[in-house]
Design an enzyme around this catalytic site. Structure first.
Site, PDB file in Angstrom:
ATOM      1  N   LYS A 173       0.855  -1.185   0.000  1.00 45.83           N
ATOM      2  CA  LYS A 173       0.000   0.000   0.000  1.00 45.83           C
ATOM      3  C   LYS A 173       0.894   1.239   0.000  1.00 45.83           C
ATOM      4  O   LYS A 173       0.600   2.245  -0.615  1.00 45.83           O
ATOM      5  CB  LYS A 173      -0.876  -0.036   1.252  1.00 45.83           C
ATOM      6  CG  LYS A 173      -1.941   1.030   1.326  1.00 45.83           C
ATOM      7  CD  LYS A 173      -2.800   0.794   2.579  1.00 45.83           C
ATOM      8  CE  LYS A 173      -3.836   1.903   2.764  1.00 45.83           C
ATOM      9  NZ  LYS A 173      -4.371   1.902   4.143  1.00 45.83           N
ATOM     10  N   GLU A 202      33.618   1.809 -19.440  1.00 45.69           N
ATOM     11  CA  GLU A 202      33.165   0.428 -19.514  1.00 45.69           C
ATOM     12  C   GLU A 202      33.034  -0.044 -20.953  1.00 45.69           C
ATOM     13  O   GLU A 202      32.737   0.759 -21.845  1.00 45.69           O
ATOM     14  CB  GLU A 202      31.761   0.333 -18.888  1.00 45.69           C
ATOM     15  CG  GLU A 202      31.733  -0.157 -17.474  1.00 45.69           C
ATOM     16  CD  GLU A 202      32.072  -1.630 -17.337  1.00 45.69           C
ATOM     17  OE1 GLU A 202      32.234  -2.316 -18.366  1.00 45.69           O
ATOM     18  OE2 GLU A 202      32.197  -2.088 -16.186  1.00 45.69           O
ATOM     19  N   ASP A 203      33.205  -1.344 -21.166  1.00 38.22           N
ATOM     20  CA  ASP A 203      32.972  -1.887 -22.504  1.00 38.22           C
ATOM     21  C   ASP A 203      31.725  -2.763 -22.539  1.00 38.22           C
ATOM     22  O   ASP A 203      31.352  -3.256 -23.590  1.00 38.22           O
ATOM     23  CB  ASP A 203      34.166  -2.740 -22.946  1.00 38.22           C
ATOM     24  CG  ASP A 203      34.260  -4.007 -22.126  1.00 38.22           C
ATOM     25  OD1 ASP A 203      34.127  -3.918 -20.880  1.00 38.22           O
ATOM     26  OD2 ASP A 203      34.423  -5.094 -22.708  1.00 38.22           O
ATOM     27  N   LYS A 250      27.756  -5.808 -11.307  1.00 42.29           N
ATOM     28  CA  LYS A 250      27.113  -5.067 -12.393  1.00 42.29           C
ATOM     29  C   LYS A 250      25.965  -5.907 -12.975  1.00 42.29           C
ATOM     30  O   LYS A 250      26.115  -7.113 -13.029  1.00 42.29           O
ATOM     31  CB  LYS A 250      28.149  -4.777 -13.495  1.00 42.29           C
ATOM     32  CG  LYS A 250      29.370  -4.010 -12.992  1.00 42.29           C
ATOM     33  CD  LYS A 250      30.502  -4.070 -14.028  1.00 42.29           C
ATOM     34  CE  LYS A 250      31.817  -3.582 -13.399  1.00 42.29           C
ATOM     35  NZ  LYS A 250      32.974  -3.678 -14.318  1.00 42.29           N
ATOM     36  N   LYS A 254      29.756 -10.073 -20.350  1.00 40.51           N
ATOM     37  CA  LYS A 254      30.752  -9.017 -20.146  1.00 40.51           C
ATOM     38  C   LYS A 254      30.390  -8.169 -18.930  1.00 40.51           C
ATOM     39  O   LYS A 254      29.257  -7.701 -18.800  1.00 40.51           O
ATOM     40  CB  LYS A 254      30.864  -8.137 -21.393  1.00 40.51           C
ATOM     41  CG  LYS A 254      31.585  -8.832 -22.516  1.00 40.51           C
ATOM     42  CD  LYS A 254      31.939  -7.845 -23.607  1.00 40.51           C
ATOM     43  CE  LYS A 254      32.731  -8.545 -24.714  1.00 40.51           C
ATOM     44  NZ  LYS A 254      32.856  -7.660 -25.880  1.00 40.51           N
ATOM     45  N   SER A 312      36.596  -3.416 -11.536  1.00 38.23           N
ATOM     46  CA  SER A 312      36.335  -4.591 -12.354  1.00 38.23           C
ATOM     47  C   SER A 312      35.594  -5.647 -11.543  1.00 38.23           C
ATOM     48  O   SER A 312      35.775  -5.748 -10.328  1.00 38.23           O
ATOM     49  CB  SER A 312      37.671  -5.165 -12.836  1.00 38.23           C
ATOM     50  OG  SER A 312      37.462  -6.463 -13.346  1.00 38.23           O
ATOM     51  N   ALA A 313      34.775  -6.432 -12.239  1.00 40.10           N
ATOM     52  CA  ALA A 313      34.085  -7.543 -11.575  1.00 40.10           C
ATOM     53  C   ALA A 313      35.016  -8.741 -11.416  1.00 40.10           C
ATOM     54  O   ALA A 313      34.669  -9.726 -10.782  1.00 40.10           O
ATOM     55  CB  ALA A 313      32.867  -7.943 -12.395  1.00 40.10           C
ATOM     56  N   THR A 346      41.414  -8.864 -22.290  1.00 38.94           N
ATOM     57  CA  THR A 346      41.164 -10.186 -21.707  1.00 38.94           C
ATOM     58  C   THR A 346      39.749 -10.675 -21.953  1.00 38.94           C
ATOM     59  O   THR A 346      39.448 -11.833 -21.685  1.00 38.94           O
ATOM     60  CB  THR A 346      41.420 -10.137 -20.193  1.00 38.94           C
ATOM     61  OG1 THR A 346      40.965  -8.870 -19.732  1.00 38.94           O
ATOM     62  CG2 THR A 346      42.882 -10.305 -19.880  1.00 38.94           C
ATOM     63  N   ASP A 381      36.833  -0.004 -15.817  1.00 44.11           N
ATOM     64  CA  ASP A 381      36.650  -1.443 -15.931  1.00 44.11           C
ATOM     65  C   ASP A 381      37.989  -1.991 -16.448  1.00 44.11           C
ATOM     66  O   ASP A 381      38.833  -1.227 -16.945  1.00 44.11           O
ATOM     67  CB  ASP A 381      35.520  -1.736 -16.922  1.00 44.11           C
ATOM     68  CG  ASP A 381      35.366  -3.218 -17.158  1.00 44.11           C
ATOM     69  OD1 ASP A 381      35.474  -3.983 -16.177  1.00 44.11           O
ATOM     70  OD2 ASP A 381      35.156  -3.609 -18.331  1.00 44.11           O
ATOM     71  N   LEU A 382      38.195  -3.284 -16.327  1.00 45.43           N
ATOM     72  CA  LEU A 382      39.477  -3.853 -16.751  1.00 45.43           C
ATOM     73  C   LEU A 382      39.347  -4.555 -18.101  1.00 45.43           C
ATOM     74  O   LEU A 382      39.839  -4.079 -19.123  1.00 45.43           O
ATOM     75  CB  LEU A 382      39.961  -4.828 -15.671  1.00 45.43           C
ATOM     76  CG  LEU A 382      41.230  -5.593 -16.003  1.00 45.43           C
ATOM     77  CD1 LEU A 382      42.451  -4.703 -15.835  1.00 45.43           C
ATOM     78  CD2 LEU A 382      41.359  -6.817 -15.102  1.00 45.43           C
ATOM     79  N   ASP A 383      38.602  -5.690 -18.065  1.00 44.71           N
ATOM     80  CA  ASP A 383      38.513  -6.503 -19.273  1.00 44.71           C
ATOM     81  C   ASP A 383      37.807  -5.741 -20.384  1.00 44.71           C
ATOM     82  O   ASP A 383      36.652  -5.363 -20.236  1.00 44.71           O
ATOM     83  CB  ASP A 383      37.715  -7.783 -18.979  1.00 44.71           C
ATOM     84  CG  ASP A 383      38.402  -8.622 -17.914  1.00 44.71           C
ATOM     85  OD1 ASP A 383      39.619  -8.830 -18.019  1.00 44.71           O
ATOM     86  OD2 ASP A 383      37.703  -9.046 -16.966  1.00 44.71           O
TER      87      ASP A 383
HETATM   88  C1  BG6 Z   1      34.681  -9.077 -15.847  1.00 45.67           C
HETATM   89  C2  BG6 Z   1      34.469  -9.709 -17.195  1.00 45.67           C
HETATM   90  O1  BG6 Z   1      35.614  -8.071 -15.934  1.00 45.67           O
HETATM   91  O2  BG6 Z   1      35.087 -10.030 -14.916  1.00 45.67           O
HETATM   92  C3  BG6 Z   1      33.495 -10.858 -17.076  1.00 45.67           C
HETATM   93  O3  BG6 Z   1      33.991  -8.751 -18.105  1.00 45.67           O
HETATM   94  C4  BG6 Z   1      33.968 -11.829 -16.043  1.00 45.67           C
HETATM   95  O4  BG6 Z   1      33.316 -11.471 -18.322  1.00 45.67           O
HETATM   96  C5  BG6 Z   1      34.178 -11.122 -14.745  1.00 45.67           C
HETATM   97  O5  BG6 Z   1      33.014 -12.864 -15.870  1.00 45.67           O
HETATM   98  C6  BG6 Z   1      34.642 -12.033 -13.617  1.00 45.67           C
HETATM   99  O6  BG6 Z   1      35.961 -12.367 -13.750  1.00 45.67           O
HETATM  100  P1  BG6 Z   1      36.790 -13.416 -12.881  1.00 45.67           P
HETATM  101  O7  BG6 Z   1      38.175 -13.144 -13.328  1.00 45.67           O
HETATM  102  O8  BG6 Z   1      36.559 -13.036 -11.442  1.00 45.67           O
HETATM  103  O9  BG6 Z   1      36.255 -14.729 -13.238  1.00 45.67           O
HETATM  104 MG    MG Z   2      34.709  -5.285 -19.365  1.00 47.91          MG
END
Ligand code: BG6
Ligand code: MG
Length: 997
Positions: A601, A944-945, A920, A820, A889-890, A792, A784-786
């Site tokens: 509500k 970011e990509d 993310k 990604k 980065s993740a 990578t 972001d890294l990858d």
């Molecule tokens: C991100 C990638 O940077 O890292 C993803 O874009 C990937 O594709 C993620 O799954 C997790 O990475 P890791 O190295 O912890 O397995």
């Molecule tokens: Mg990336």
């Protein structure tokens, strides 16, 4: 402004609208906290419901339950519609004057927010062709408790007429009786108010009455003066007074010709108290007050009223630079909230104010959670009075706790005199959170006012008794957590649940605050508290322990706080299949049907996240808001303002404004279609909350005063003042900056005020000000890294491909796009889902581990040459400009990769993805990154990509740069897209930030 004219300081209506008369009567109410006069027309017609109310004056009636159980509330309580002084019947040439039948040439009603008057002007033509101007004025005096004053005049501008006017005290009005809507109507089986005395004199009279069952008595005295002005001025008009049933009317007659005017002034005073109270003579008091007001005269009372309102507006006005319509609506709301608040420490603020009989004149938590903030920061004396009311009913609350098998005090969900009157306990008594709400309002009042005397006595007793209630109500589970079973939270579309998050969180706050308050008391106060409530040290320890162990539901899958223990097990409501006319749900579905679904509500957990702001991360608030908002119907008028504040906090500015418009115009537009039963005072107060806590981003958690302002797009400015630290804090917001100033009456006695602008602490000495820019300034870039720093992304793809192929599942570049930016575990989830496959947790762990082994092995080939072009140059530029670079980065492999790339030194700040709740597209990683850099989130750019990454950056409120590579897919929502970082310099990023809001 729809039916009303735009006037910044008044509500103005220039047409007579018999259809909409009900809501108009509520909107045009004048009240003084103790006495409310609905805006019914003086002639009594057209009218939906003529109403006069005395705050706190009620009748009770036994609740007739079909089936009763122990401890049910015993009585209804209903604020009474008392004898009416507003009526002025007019006869012209022997014919009753009727607004509906008359030939009206001009009609205007005006509720003036600065004089507190309701003024009406009507010009009309009589059958004879004569033309008359009727002007009526009324006010409910702030300076003179329970006194109203009226001025009535009729002037002929053409022709002549025989004029008779009848006015007195009309005992006719009764309360509305209950219809189908549970939110309206009285339940009386017999006439509730019994007349006991009627006396008349030539210039007025007196009525007395007593209630049938609640043991209260009232008196109402009126004094009337009349005179004629005009071409040849005559002395006081004489008249007669007559009794008519329970009423009396004075009649004044005059023959008027063009240029002449008949004027009546009437002063009325009400008094009420316990019937049979030997110490008071209500009639004598009422007569004396009416006489004194009559002697002073209407214009003197207007002057008193203006003084009171001038001072109110000096402290409380909210000035919006941008829209006169909004200014009017905000002031209209503030005016009503101000005139609704009880001022004597024995009455509170009814859910509908004194504007109508909806909710029977009951006080709910609306006062403490919605209205008290306004008073705490603009009129602390009124906040104190409202909270003193709660202290005055502490004994009744103690008694209620006993009935409910508890220690301490349980405040009633709805009441007038302190006893529970809710006949439906699942959405009444079960709302134990009222105790914590009251404690919260007291805590806030003390922090802002520093009212030591109140802290030592009233506040301390409330603190102890409410903390006791929680300590006794909860139980330690086997897991050691302190749990509270079978309660209802603020959202009344779920009931009798275990561990309602709002209740537990607010109870935790209540327990902690009570312990701190008691500990901080001076020795003498502590002793007298001890003798008043019998407090032991072990008890306080128990409160701390319970607070420390309080259960707060959390769902690791979604990362949200479920509203209660069972919430996530329930199915969602079928919103798509529910047509508009089925709302509010409470009028179309049995409560059980509603309770067993995920439908709200009004905000529940989200409200707790507003009130207990600092206890939650921003990412948490974003997740929770986004989860609950689509499930929240807004069937409660208390809903919109909280949604507005929290939408503003999470950066959803469009929603913040939309919800604000709903709350600010709730009654002006009759959004809920029931304004005729009284105005929604909490929603009106909510518009102040939306502006101050929402757009100015004010937070006052635990006495820390902070601002995170952001104006709505249509506004150029917003300014207001708050009473804190013994002075007035001025806040002036423009589009580009905010100015804080601190004024005190006597400088030498006051210290500086400590404040926070965003996260920057500063202090203001009395008489000083400080200005902060609100423009975005580049402070940190979150990478972001990858796919951004190195390629990578390809290696991730190959590792997954090998692993998924081995399992015989399908996997391609398109599916890979969705991985990604997404964590390893979530990536696997996406792959399995795409293949329509479920796996056990241990199987998943094994696969993710094997994928990672393949991936890590492939990293051996990385060298410094694998840093993508433009990265080093941009990093160097940032360093030169003193802008932080943060890795968000993740990937848990990020530090290892940075090392192989020779970039470890460049990235001193790396967010650890295993430390966050959700990856993310949740914004948490980026918000953490900003925190690590000590940068305000809007001063950050994220690069970011991946789409998930862009979504996360946007959700964090940051500027987003998308790296698309050669022929990569478009990234939706990026503020700027580049093929590689080669295209970016620090200057570009600075300009990018400047260009977005
Ligand atoms: C991100 C990638 O940077 O890292 C993803 O874009 C990937 O594709 C993620 O799954 C997790 O990475 P890791 O190295 O912890 O397995
Ligand atoms: Mg990336």
């Amino acid at each position: 402004m729809g039916a009303y004219e735009i006037d910044e300081w008044a509500l103005v209506k220039t047409s007579l609208d018999p259809e909409g008369i009900g809501s108009e009567e509520s909107l045009f109410t004048v009240a003084s906290g103790g006495l409310g006069l609905r805006g019914d027309h003086e002639e009594g017609d057209p009218s939906f419901h003529r109403g006069t109310y005395l705050n706190g004056f009620f009748e009770q009636e036994t609740i007739n339950y079909g089936e009763i159980a122990y401890g049910y509330a015993e009585n209804h309580q209903t604020m009474l519609n008392v004898p009416d002084a507003k009526l002025f019947r007019l006869e012209l040439d022997g014919h009753p004057f009727s607004l509906k039948l008359a030939r009206i040439d001009r009609y205007e009603r005006r509720l003036d927010f600065r004089s507190g008057e309701l003024v009406r002007m009507v010009t009309f033509t009589l059958a004879s062709g004569a033309v008359a101007e009727l002007e009526t004025r009324r006010l409910a005096s702030f300076a003179r408790p329970l006194v109203a004053s009226f001025r009535w005049s009729l002037r002929l501008t053409e022709g002549c007429a025989e004029v008779s006017v009848f006015t007195g005290i009309d005992g006719g009005p009764r309360n509305l009786t209950a219809a189908d809507d549970p939110r309206v109507g009285a339940k009386f089986s017999e006439r509730p108010l019994i007349p006991t005395r009627l006396e008349v004199a030539e210039d007025g009279g007196l009525v007395e009455a007593r209630t049938r069952r609640s043991g209260l008595a009232m008196a109402c005295a009126a004094r009337i003066r009349a005179w004629r002005t005009g071409v040849a001025r005559t002395e006081g008009e004489r008249g007669t007074t007559m009794k008519l049933g329970d009423s009396f009317f004075c009649v004044r007659r005059a023959s008027l010709s063009a240029g002449e005017e008949l004027v009546l002034e009437k002063a009325v005073a009400y008094r009420w108290g316990l019937a049979g109270d030997e110490g008071r003579d209500l009639a004598v008091e009422a007569v004396a007050a009416a006489d004194s007001a009559s002697e002073a005269g209407y214009s003197a009372l207007t002057a008193e009223q203006r003084r009171e309102l001038d001072s109110f507006w000096r402290d409380a006005d909210l000035f919006v630079d941008g829209s006169a319509e909004i200014r009017q609506a905000l002031r209209f709301n503030l005016f009503h909230v101000f005139q609704a608040a009880g001022r004597d420490g024995r009455t509170s603020l009814c859910a509908k104010g004194l504007t109508g009989e909806g909710y029977q004149g009951h006080y709910f938590w609306d006062t403490e959670i919605y209205a008290c903030p306004i008073f705490t920061y603009t009129r602390p004396d009124l906040a104190r009075s409202l909270l003193a009311y709660r202290h005055s009913i502490l004994d009744a609350a103690r008694e209620r706790a006993r009935v409910m098998s508890q220690r301490g005090a349980l405040f009633p969900w709805r009441t007038i005199d302190g006893r529970e009157t809710s006949a439906y306990y699942p959405a009444g008594t079960a709302q134990y959170h009222i105790d914590a709400d009251i404690a919260y309002a007291v805590q806030k009042y003390l922090a802002a006012s520093g009212d030591g005397a109140f802290a030592e006595k009233e506040a301390a007793e409330i603190a102890v008794e409410t903390a006791r209630l929680w300590a006794g109500l909860g139980r330690y589970g086997e897991d050691g957590l302190f749990r509270i079973h079978c309660v209802t939270g603020p959202d009344e579309y779920s009931a009798l649940v275990d561990d309602n998050a709002y209740t537990n969180l607010m109870a935790r706050n209540n327990l902690r605050w009570a312990a701190c308050l008691v500990d901080s008391l001076p020795q003498a106060a502590r002793e007298s508290l001890g003798s008043a409530v019998g407090l032991r040290d072990e008890e306080i320890e128990g409160w701390r322990r319970a607070a420390g162990a309080m259960a707060v539901p959390f769902d690791p899958v979604t990362g949200i706080h479920p509203q209660d223990d069972g919430f996530m097990n329930r199915p969602d409501w079928d919103f798509a299949g529910t047509p508009r006319e089925k709302y509010p749900l409470l009028l179309h579905f049995h409560p059980l049907v509603i309770y067993r679904h995920r439908v709200l509500k009004q905000p529940d957990l989200v409200l707790a996240e507003f009130l207990l702001s600092a206890e939650f991360s921003r990412a948490q608030k974003i997740r929770d808001f986004r989860f609950y908002e689509p499930r929240t119907t807004g069937d409660s008028s208390l809903s919109h303002c909280i949604q507005s504040v929290m939408a503003a906090e999470i950066g959803d500015h469009g929603k913040a404004y939309d919800y604000f418009l709903k709350t600010v115009r709730m009654d002006l537009d009759d959004v809920h279609g029931n304004a005729r039963d009284g105005l929604h005072l909490a929603a009106m107060a909510g518009s102040w909350i939306s502006a101050v806590y929402g757009f100015a981003g004010f937070r006052d958690y635990d006495g820390r005063f902070s601002f995170d302002p952001r104006l709505p797009d249509d506004w150029k400015g917003l300014s207001f003042r708050l009473a804190v630290g013994g002075g007035r804090l001025g806040v002036e917001l423009s589009r580009d900056e905010v100015r804080y100033s601190f004024e005190v009456d006597r400088k030498e006695t006051r210290g500086s005020l400590t404040l926070f602008h965003r996260d920057t602490e500063f202090s203001l000495a009395p008489g000083k000000h400080r200005v902060f820019s609100l423009k975005r300034q580049l402070r940190a870039v979150l990478f972001d890294l990858d796919g951004v720093i190195t390629d990578t992304a390809r290696l991730h793809y190959l590792a997954w491909k090998a692993e998924v192929d081995a399992l015989g599942l399908k996997f391609d570049e398109k599916l890979n796009e969705r991985l990604k930016g997404v964590s390893r575990e979530a990536s696997l989830g996406i792959i399995l889902e795409a293949n329509g496959l479920e796996m056990t947790a241990s199987e998943r762990i094994a696969i993710a581990r094997r994928k990672n082994e393949r991936y890590v092995a492939s990293l051996d080939v990385l060298t410094e040459r694998d840093v993508l072009s433009g990265v080093r140059e941009l990093l160097a530029g940032l360093r030169v400009h003193g802008v932080s670079a943060v890795l968000t980065s993740a990937s848990k492999n990020a530090p290892r990769i940075l090392e192989r790339l020779g970039l470890s030194k460049e990235f001193e700040l790396v967010v650890d993805p295993s430390s966050i709740v959700k990856g993310k597209p949740d914004p948490e990683l980026f918000l953490r990154g900003a925190e690590l850099a000590g940068a305000y989130r809007l001063d950050c750019v994220g690069i970011e990509d991946a789409q998930a990454g862009i979504d996360a950056i946007r959700a964090a409120g940051m500027a987003a740069v998308g790296v698309c590579g050669e022929g990569g897919p478009e990234l939706i929502g990026a503020h700027r897209s580049v093929k590689s970082l080669n295209e970016l310099t620090v200057e570009h990023l600075e300009r990018l930030l400047e260009s977005i809001r």
